[in-house]
Every structure is written in structure tokens, then in C-alpha cells.
Enzyme design. Structure first.
Site, PDB file in Angstrom:
ATOM      1  N   HIS A  37     -10.664 -14.289   4.239  1.00  0.00           N
ATOM      2  CA  HIS A  37     -11.877 -13.543   3.904  1.00  0.00           C
ATOM      3  C   HIS A  37     -12.973 -14.497   3.429  1.00  0.00           C
ATOM      4  O   HIS A  37     -14.151 -14.302   3.737  1.00  0.00           O
ATOM      5  CB  HIS A  37     -11.589 -12.505   2.819  1.00  0.00           C
ATOM      6  CG  HIS A  37     -10.572 -11.483   3.231  1.00  0.00           C
ATOM      7  ND1 HIS A  37     -10.144 -10.485   2.402  1.00  0.00           N
ATOM      8  CD2 HIS A  37      -9.891 -11.314   4.386  1.00  0.00           C
ATOM      9  CE1 HIS A  37      -9.247  -9.731   3.030  1.00  0.00           C
ATOM     10  NE2 HIS A  37      -9.079 -10.236   4.236  1.00  0.00           N
ATOM     11  N   GLU A  62      -8.886 -14.065  -0.994  1.00  0.00           N
ATOM     12  CA  GLU A  62      -8.074 -14.331   0.211  1.00  0.00           C
ATOM     13  C   GLU A  62      -8.756 -15.392   1.084  1.00  0.00           C
ATOM     14  O   GLU A  62      -9.951 -15.287   1.379  1.00  0.00           O
ATOM     15  CB  GLU A  62      -7.891 -13.028   0.995  1.00  0.00           C
ATOM     16  CG  GLU A  62      -7.148 -13.214   2.307  1.00  0.00           C
ATOM     17  CD  GLU A  62      -6.714 -11.884   2.934  1.00  0.00           C
ATOM     18  OE1 GLU A  62      -6.376 -10.941   2.187  1.00  0.00           O
ATOM     19  OE2 GLU A  62      -6.720 -11.798   4.170  1.00  0.00           O
ATOM     20  N   ASP A  72       2.315   1.959   3.374  1.00  0.00           N
ATOM     21  CA  ASP A  72       3.266   1.013   3.988  1.00  0.00           C
ATOM     22  C   ASP A  72       4.687   1.446   3.706  1.00  0.00           C
ATOM     23  O   ASP A  72       5.571   1.287   4.535  1.00  0.00           O
ATOM     24  CB  ASP A  72       3.184  -0.401   3.383  1.00  0.00           C
ATOM     25  CG  ASP A  72       1.810  -0.992   3.356  1.00  0.00           C
ATOM     26  OD1 ASP A  72       1.009  -0.639   4.227  1.00  0.00           O
ATOM     27  OD2 ASP A  72       1.552  -1.819   2.459  1.00  0.00           O
ATOM     28  N   HIS A 109       0.881  -1.169   0.000  1.00  0.00           N
ATOM     29  CA  HIS A 109       0.000   0.000   0.000  1.00  0.00           C
ATOM     30  C   HIS A 109       0.920   1.221   0.000  1.00  0.00           C
ATOM     31  O   HIS A 109       1.999   1.183   0.594  1.00  0.00           O
ATOM     32  CB  HIS A 109      -0.828   0.129   1.271  1.00  0.00           C
ATOM     33  CG  HIS A 109      -1.729  -1.022   1.609  1.00  0.00           C
ATOM     34  ND1 HIS A 109      -1.298  -2.150   2.251  1.00  0.00           N
ATOM     35  CD2 HIS A 109      -3.070  -1.186   1.419  1.00  0.00           C
ATOM     36  CE1 HIS A 109      -2.322  -2.960   2.446  1.00  0.00           C
ATOM     37  NE2 HIS A 109      -3.405  -2.417   1.951  1.00  0.00           N
ATOM     38  N   ASP A 147     -10.152 -11.742  11.199  1.00  0.00           N
ATOM     39  CA  ASP A 147      -9.168 -11.924  10.129  1.00  0.00           C
ATOM     40  C   ASP A 147      -7.779 -12.075  10.751  1.00  0.00           C
ATOM     41  O   ASP A 147      -7.067 -11.092  10.932  1.00  0.00           O
ATOM     42  CB  ASP A 147      -9.244 -10.672   9.231  1.00  0.00           C
ATOM     43  CG  ASP A 147      -8.598 -10.864   7.881  1.00  0.00           C
ATOM     44  OD1 ASP A 147      -8.393 -12.020   7.479  1.00  0.00           O
ATOM     45  OD2 ASP A 147      -8.304  -9.848   7.219  1.00  0.00           O
ATOM     46  N   GLU A 172     -10.775  -7.162  -3.967  1.00  0.00           N
ATOM     47  CA  GLU A 172     -10.496  -8.208  -2.968  1.00  0.00           C
ATOM     48  C   GLU A 172     -11.695  -8.336  -2.029  1.00  0.00           C
ATOM     49  O   GLU A 172     -11.910  -7.488  -1.172  1.00  0.00           O
ATOM     50  CB  GLU A 172      -9.229  -7.846  -2.188  1.00  0.00           C
ATOM     51  CG  GLU A 172      -8.828  -8.918  -1.199  1.00  0.00           C
ATOM     52  CD  GLU A 172      -7.536  -8.599  -0.472  1.00  0.00           C
ATOM     53  OE1 GLU A 172      -6.577  -8.137  -1.116  1.00  0.00           O
ATOM     54  OE2 GLU A 172      -7.498  -8.817   0.747  1.00  0.00           O
ATOM     55  N   ASP A 229      -5.191 -13.645   9.570  1.00  0.00           N
ATOM     56  CA  ASP A 229      -4.108 -13.544   8.570  1.00  0.00           C
ATOM     57  C   ASP A 229      -2.877 -14.373   8.947  1.00  0.00           C
ATOM     58  O   ASP A 229      -1.757 -13.861   9.000  1.00  0.00           O
ATOM     59  CB  ASP A 229      -3.685 -12.076   8.387  1.00  0.00           C
ATOM     60  CG  ASP A 229      -4.683 -11.260   7.594  1.00  0.00           C
ATOM     61  OD1 ASP A 229      -5.574 -11.856   6.951  1.00  0.00           O
ATOM     62  OD2 ASP A 229      -4.590 -10.022   7.604  1.00  0.00           O
TER      63      ASP A 229
HETATM   64  C1  XLS Z   1      -7.257  -6.689   4.632  1.00  0.00           C
HETATM   65  C2  XLS Z   1      -6.828  -6.962   3.256  1.00  0.00           C
HETATM   66  C3  XLS Z   1      -5.695  -6.063   2.785  1.00  0.00           C
HETATM   67  C4  XLS Z   1      -5.583  -6.135   1.296  1.00  0.00           C
HETATM   68  C5  XLS Z   1      -4.835  -4.998   0.691  1.00  0.00           C
HETATM   69  O1  XLS Z   1      -7.945  -7.462   5.258  1.00  0.00           O
HETATM   70  O2  XLS Z   1      -6.485  -8.302   3.138  1.00  0.00           O
HETATM   71  O3  XLS Z   1      -4.513  -6.397   3.420  1.00  0.00           O
HETATM   72  O4  XLS Z   1      -5.004  -7.328   0.890  1.00  0.00           O
HETATM   73  O5  XLS Z   1      -5.434  -3.788   0.933  1.00  0.00           O
HETATM   74 NI    NI Z   2      -7.082 -10.494   5.537  1.00  0.00          NI
HETATM   75 NI    NI Z   3      -5.578  -9.232   1.533  1.00  0.00          NI
END
Ligand code: XLS
Ligand code: NI
Ligand code: NI
Length: 437
Positions: free
Chosen positions: A271, A268, A104, A101, A307, A232, A309
Site C-alpha cells: 500500500h 502495509e 474469512d 475478517h 496490490d 490501514e 500482496d
Molecule cells: C487489502 C488490505 C486488507 C486488510 C484487512 O488490501 O490489505 O487485507 O489488511 O482488511
Molecule cells: Ni494489500
Molecule cells: Ni493489509
């Protein structure tokens, strides 16, 4: 040159027998699977936000991941140094791509002009680092959710000035993505959604979002940016209801607003599961409609409803993912982006290596297992057989569109009852998958 990971050399493929935790046991980039190298099938990417910016804060606690190279400030100097850290990490890991991003990589300034100037300084250095290492940009994106101005959303904010700010930010993010040769551009909904129906004009918000996407597409054409746009999907978090809920909701929006030639999907895992789907469901749903563009490779936690991750290590998951990706012939220009973060208890920089090595090996295994299943037509023969009543006779006419309700009624009145059903054999097929795993 200073080294930030002195305890790690270039990570090598050592084969399944290796006990070296800093080696690949399955990911062998040049090994050919179904006529294509593993590197080309998988197109791995490291994400800048989690890997180089995540500090381990959670709603209950302060940062735990204090990095030796980080001076704790959001200065341009610190951001410049971080580019060296990132490219040393990615070079040692041997990944071909990264994603970021805007916020970032470079600190946000007091004004948009200042933010853009900061970004330009870092982008110049990223460009040098890419040229020096050969590492490429899979996708860029704009962070339209962290700054408080985006509290009500960006392209769906009720505040037209915020909308304009978001447009300016995406314009710039697209320009730098193009400057860096980015192969895709991602739109994750961020705060595009709502917390409360009472204060929300859903129709206006969705219309605004569609206008935003058409303007983004117009601008891409204007500057000659050829990267693939990707939505996404995510159902919730940070908002209660995100407009890009899942692949189906995204596709409906894409179709409704005439964006089918413009936008594909970046799916993802975490998600998908938050939306109540399996990853395989989301991938298949997108793929059969020609919009599976890229994936964010991670996983959630069975017991936690947010989430998380996490890095993907489940071989069933990666096998299922690769079955769909191989069926559609790959992901390019998309790739496999590790949108995953180490746990806040995994506090050493070397944990970043273990995490990525594990994810890459899990995907390499999934690729090989999926290829073996495909080589034997182990699933596809069964599925083909299961639908074979549509290959001739009345089934064929149904698929061709050459029959109608009256003819089908006559057919069934004559026959009296439908042919007997055959077993779905779910358990046998589950056992079959285990044989390949
Ligand atoms: C957040 C998203 C983010 C996207 C990019 O949950 O996964 O990280 O991948 O903006
Ligand atoms: Ni995520
Ligand atoms: Ni993502």
C-alpha cells in the site's frame, strides 16, 4: 487427528548452513537480539484470508488453488474443518499470532442474524483451538467490501441502511475479537472512497466515517474492549481514491476528528508503494508521531501497478523496516502480519510453508542486520553529526523557540553568508548498508 499437511513436520531453526527448504535459516524464535527474543521483536502473524481462503482467481481466470481439504462450499461444516487446517499449519510453522475478517472464518448467512450465528459457531471452535495451541489473535476485522451491499462503501455509503449494517457488523466483529483475546482491531477502508467526484459528497462521507469511528470507540469502552484500533492506509483499489490514502491522510483525519488517542496505523508495504512512498517513509512518518501500531508484511511487484500482496523476501526492505521498528522499541501490541498470498501458479499446500518460511527468515535477517547497524551507531552517528549545527548557538535557539526573524536577520547580516554545506554522503552510506547486508 487428521493431518492436512502430512509432508511437513514442525519447522525448525537449522541455521544459515541448512539446505532444508522446510527449515528456518535465520528465524530462531528464542535467540536474543538487543535484549529481546526474535519471537518478541517480530510477533509474526498468519492471515486467514490469503492463506486459507485465497483460491487463485484473478480477473482473467478461474480458481487454481483447489485445496484437498476444501469441499468447495461456503458451509459452516467446511469452515469448521478449515479451523483445524489453519491451526495445524500455524502450529507447524511456529507463529504466535493470526488475523482474520469475520467473513474469512465463517460464511455469511441470508440475514445479519444468521451471519452472526454462523460466526458464533466458528468462534467457539477458534477459541478451543487457541487454548489447545497457545496461538493468539493479533487482530480481528470486519469485511465491509465483498458483499454487493457495500458497492458504494460502508461507513461512507450514501445509503444509511448500509451504514447501519456496517455498524452492526463491526459491533459483532469487535465482540468476537474481544472474546478471542484479540490485541488489536483493524479498520481497512475497503470501499471507503469513491469512483467518481460528480456523484460524491466528500464532506458528508468523511463526517459519517468520523461518526462511525467515535461510535466504535464508544462501544469498545462500553464492552471493555482494550485492543488497539488501527487504520490501514491504502491509496486505491478497489476504489479509484481511498480516503485512507497514506499515513499522512490517515493522520490528518485522525487529528481533525479528535481520534488521536483512539487510532494508530497498520502500515502495509504494498500500500505504501502504491501511494508512491517507500515502506520506510510510511513507517518513519507514523513512528515520529507516535502512531506506528502494526505492519502488514508483504511486497508489491516493481512492474505491476496493483496490490499483488507478495511475500517479502527482499533483505533491504526488511532491514529498513526493522531499523524503524527497533528505533521505536518494537511494535507490541501490534505485530508482523503476513498479508501476503502465494501466486496462483504456486498450487500446492506446501507452497504456503515455503512462502511463510521465506518471509519469516527475511524479517529475522532484517532484524539481525538492523541490530548490527544500530550496535555500531553506523547511521545514527552520521545523522546526528549532520544536524549538529542545531545543537548550539543560533541552531539551538531555533529549536528552543527563543529566537525570531529579526534576530536571525541581524545574525546573518553580521555573518554575511551561511557556513559552507557538508556532503550528504549518500553513496558512502549505501555502501555502508551493503557491508552489513
Ligand atoms: C487489502 C488490505 C486488507 C486488510 C484487512 O488490501 O490489505 O487485507 O489488511 O482488511
Ligand atoms: Ni494489500
Ligand atoms: Ni493489509
Amino acid at each position: 487427528m487428521t493431518t492436512y499437511f502430512p509432508e511437513v513436520q514442525k519447522v525448525q531453526y537449522e541455521g544459515p548452513q541448512s539446505k532444508n527448504p522446510l527449515a528456518f535459516r535465520y528465524y530462531n524464535p528464542t535467540e536474543v537480539v538487543e535484549g529481546r527474543s526474535m519471537q518478541d521483536w517480530l510477533r509474526f502473524s498468519v492471515c486467514y484470508w490469503h492463506t486459507f481462503r485465497c483460491n487463485g482467481t484473478d480477473p482473467f481466470g478461474a480458481p487454481t488453488l483447489t485445496r484437498p481439504w476444501d469441499d468447495g462450499t461456503d458451509s459452516v461444516e467446511n469452515a469448521l474443518k478449515r479451523v483445524d487446517v489453519a491451526f495445524e499449519f500455524m502450529t507447524k510453522l511456529g507463529v504466535p499470532y493470526y488475523c482474520f475478517h469475520d467473513r474469512d472464518v465463517a460464511p455469511e448467512g441470508k440475514t445479519l442474524r444468521e451471519s452472526n450465528a454462523n460466526l458464533d459457531k466458528i468462534v467457539a471452535k477458534l477459541k478451543e483451538a487457541q487454548a489447545r495451541t497457545g496461538i493468539k489473535l493479533l487482530w480481528g476485522t470486519a469485511n465491509l467490501f465483498s458483499n454487493p451491499r457495500f458497492m458504494h462503501g460502508a461507513a461512507t455509503s450514501p445509503n444509511a441502511d448500509v451504514y447501519a449494517f456496517a455498524a452492526a457488523q463491526v459491533k459483532k466483529a469487535m465482540e468476537v475479537t474481544m472474546e478471542l483475546g484479540g490485541e488489536n482491531y483493524v479498520f481497512w477502508g475497503g470501499r471507503e472512497g469513491y469512483m467518481c467526484s460528480y456523484n460524491t459528497d466528500m464532506k458528508r462521507e468523511l463526517d459519517h466515517l468520523a461518526r462511525f469511528m467515535h461510535m466504535a470507540n464508544d462501544y469498545a469502552k462500553q464492552i471493555g474492549f482494550k485492543g488497539q484500533f488501527l487504520f490501514e492506509p491504502k491509496p486505491k483499489e478497489p476504489t479509484k481514491h481511498q480516503y485512507d490514502f497514506d499515513a499522512a491522510a490517515c493522520l490528518n483525519f485522525i487529528r481533525q476528528f479528535g481520534l488521536l488517542d483512539v487510532v494508530k496505523l497498520n502500515i502495509e508495504t504494498n500500500h505504501a508503494t502504491l501511494a508512491g512512498h517507500t515502506m520506510m517513509h510510511e513507517l518513519e512518518y507514523a513512528s515520529i508521531q507516535g502512531v506506528l501500531g502494526s505492519i502488514d508484511a508483504n511486497t508489491g511487484d516493481l512492474l505491476l501497478g496493483w496490490d499483488t500482496d507478495q511475500f517479502p523476501t527482499d533483505i533491504y526492505l526488511t532491514t529498513q523496516v526493522m531499523l524503524v521498528i527497533m528505533k521505536q522499541g518494537g511494535l507490541a501490541p501490534g505485530g508482523t502480519n503476513f498479508d501476503a498470498k502465494v501466486r496462483r501458479e504456486s498450487i500446492d499446500p506446501i507452497d504456503l510453508f515455503y512462502a511463510h518460511i521465506g518471509g519469516m527468515d527475511a524479517f529475522a535477517r532484517g532484524l539481525k542486520i538492523a541490530a548490527a547497524i544500530r550496535a555500531d551507531n553506523a547511521l545514527s552517528d552520521f545523522v546526528k553529526q549532520r544536524y549538529s549545527s542545531f545543537d548550539s548557538g543560533v541552531g539551538r535557539r531555533i529549536e528552543n523557540g527563543t529566537t525570531n526573524f529579526t534576530e536571525l536577520e541581524t545574525y546573518m547580516l553580521e555573518k554575511g553568508d551561511a557556513a559552507a554545506n557538508i556532503s550528504g554522503r549518500q553513496e558512502m552510506l549505501e555502501n555502508l548498508i551493503n557491508r552489513y547486508i
